[in-house]
Write a protein that holds these residues in place. Sequence first.
Motif, PDB file in Angstrom:
ATOM      1  N   ASN A 123      43.890 -39.754  59.989  1.00  0.00           N
ATOM      2  CA  ASN A 123      44.167 -41.280  60.692  1.00  0.00           C
ATOM      3  C   ASN A 123      44.547 -42.222  59.619  1.00  0.00           C
ATOM      4  OD1 ASN A 123      43.006 -39.926  63.013  1.00  0.00           O
ATOM      5  ND2 ASN A 123      40.961 -41.188  62.605  1.00  0.00           N
ATOM      6  N   LEU A 124      44.207 -42.167  58.336  1.00  0.00           N
ATOM      7  CA  LEU A 124      44.863 -42.880  57.396  1.00  0.00           C
ATOM      8  C   LEU A 124      46.124 -42.442  57.104  1.00  0.00           C
ATOM      9  CD1 LEU A 124      41.274 -44.021  55.737  1.00  0.00           C
ATOM     10  CD2 LEU A 124      43.006 -45.443  57.357  1.00  0.00           C
ATOM     11  N   ASN A 125      46.714 -41.663  57.257  1.00  0.00           N
ATOM     12  CA  ASN A 125      48.038 -41.173  56.729  1.00  0.00           C
ATOM     13  C   ASN A 125      47.966 -40.499  55.384  1.00  0.00           C
ATOM     14  OD1 ASN A 125      49.397 -41.327  59.084  1.00  0.00           O
ATOM     15  ND2 ASN A 125      49.378 -43.393  58.812  1.00  0.00           N
ATOM     16  N   SER A 126      46.556 -40.105  54.932  1.00  0.00           N
ATOM     17  CA  SER A 126      46.344 -39.688  53.500  1.00  0.00           C
ATOM     18  C   SER A 126      46.185 -38.498  53.485  1.00  0.00           C
ATOM     19  CB  SER A 126      44.933 -40.554  53.106  1.00  0.00           C
ATOM     20  OG  SER A 126      45.157 -41.955  53.172  1.00  0.00           O
ATOM     21  N   ASP A 127      46.337 -37.929  52.043  1.00  0.00           N
ATOM     22  CA  ASP A 127      46.007 -36.329  51.776  1.00  0.00           C
ATOM     23  C   ASP A 127      44.761 -36.110  51.419  1.00  0.00           C
ATOM     24  OD1 ASP A 127      46.499 -33.780  51.197  1.00  0.00           O
ATOM     25  OD2 ASP A 127      48.252 -34.195  49.779  1.00  0.00           O
ATOM     26  N   PHE A 128      44.030 -35.130  52.482  1.00  0.00           N
ATOM     27  CA  PHE A 128      42.608 -34.884  51.907  1.00  0.00           C
ATOM     28  C   PHE A 128      42.421 -33.929  50.717  1.00  0.00           C
ATOM     29  CE2 PHE A 128      39.175 -31.612  52.195  1.00  0.00           C
ATOM     30  CZ  PHE A 128      38.079 -32.425  52.478  1.00  0.00           C
ATOM     31  N   LYS A 129      43.656 -33.417  50.404  1.00  0.00           N
ATOM     32  CA  LYS A 129      43.363 -32.586  49.058  1.00  0.00           C
ATOM     33  C   LYS A 129      43.056 -33.587  47.743  1.00  0.00           C
ATOM     34  CE  LYS A 129      48.237 -32.521  47.625  1.00  0.00           C
ATOM     35  NZ  LYS A 129      49.441 -31.505  47.466  1.00  0.00           N
ATOM     36  N   ASN A 130      43.203 -34.826  48.137  1.00  0.00           N
ATOM     37  CA  ASN A 130      42.911 -35.832  46.959  1.00  0.00           C
ATOM     38  C   ASN A 130      41.558 -36.181  47.020  1.00  0.00           C
ATOM     39  OD1 ASN A 130      45.480 -35.493  45.377  1.00  0.00           O
ATOM     40  ND2 ASN A 130      46.504 -36.686  46.885  1.00  0.00           N
ATOM     41  N   TYR A 131      40.694 -35.753  47.940  1.00  0.00           N
ATOM     42  CA  TYR A 131      39.472 -36.374  48.449  1.00  0.00           C
ATOM     43  C   TYR A 131      38.592 -36.589  46.886  1.00  0.00           C
ATOM     44  CZ  TYR A 131      34.843 -36.883  50.644  1.00  0.00           C
ATOM     45  OH  TYR A 131      33.706 -37.587  50.608  1.00  0.00           O
TER      46      TYR A 131
END
Length: 187
Positions: A81-89
Amino acid sequence: MKYAVITFGRAGSSELIDKLISKVDVIRKPDNHLYPDNLFQKYGSDIKVIFLTRNIKDIIRSVLQRERDKGIIWIKQHYKNLNSDFKNYNKILKEDKFNFEDLYDSYIKQKYFEVLFIKYENLFFNHKDTLDSLYKFTKLNYIDISYNENNRWRGNYKSKKNDKFAFSWDKSLQTKLNSYDILHYNK
């Protein structure tokens, strides 16, 4: 006239949208994280934006608590939803992996919309000037807004005053957010 409640996430937008929806034409979630160019392309220029901010550490605490409450699937959707990349969590405490500062700066610099920047902490704890600004901006006489411990988006997190929260990336953005209580930007 449409209203968009734009936010970093975990900053009270769902509650505010619910309060406004029966009174004005409000753009619904998940479009409350769109950048100005995307908002303009999708909905046009006849929009007033309420940009709702919150203390960055409280947002991150809330995200981490939401993972405990809802699980990693919720976190993955939040990143999407935030147009972010989960792999950087795993870098959430070290870097702005949600791109909050980019979103904030994009609304400061944009030329499409009138924007009212207000703070979660002031809005939901009945800061008179914030409420008055919101009423004037929306041309409403009253919105039933107050802090609600039982709202359906609240997690189980209980804030602790002496909570040692090791995180290092928020200084630039938090300084920007601390520089005002209410900021009204006319295009």
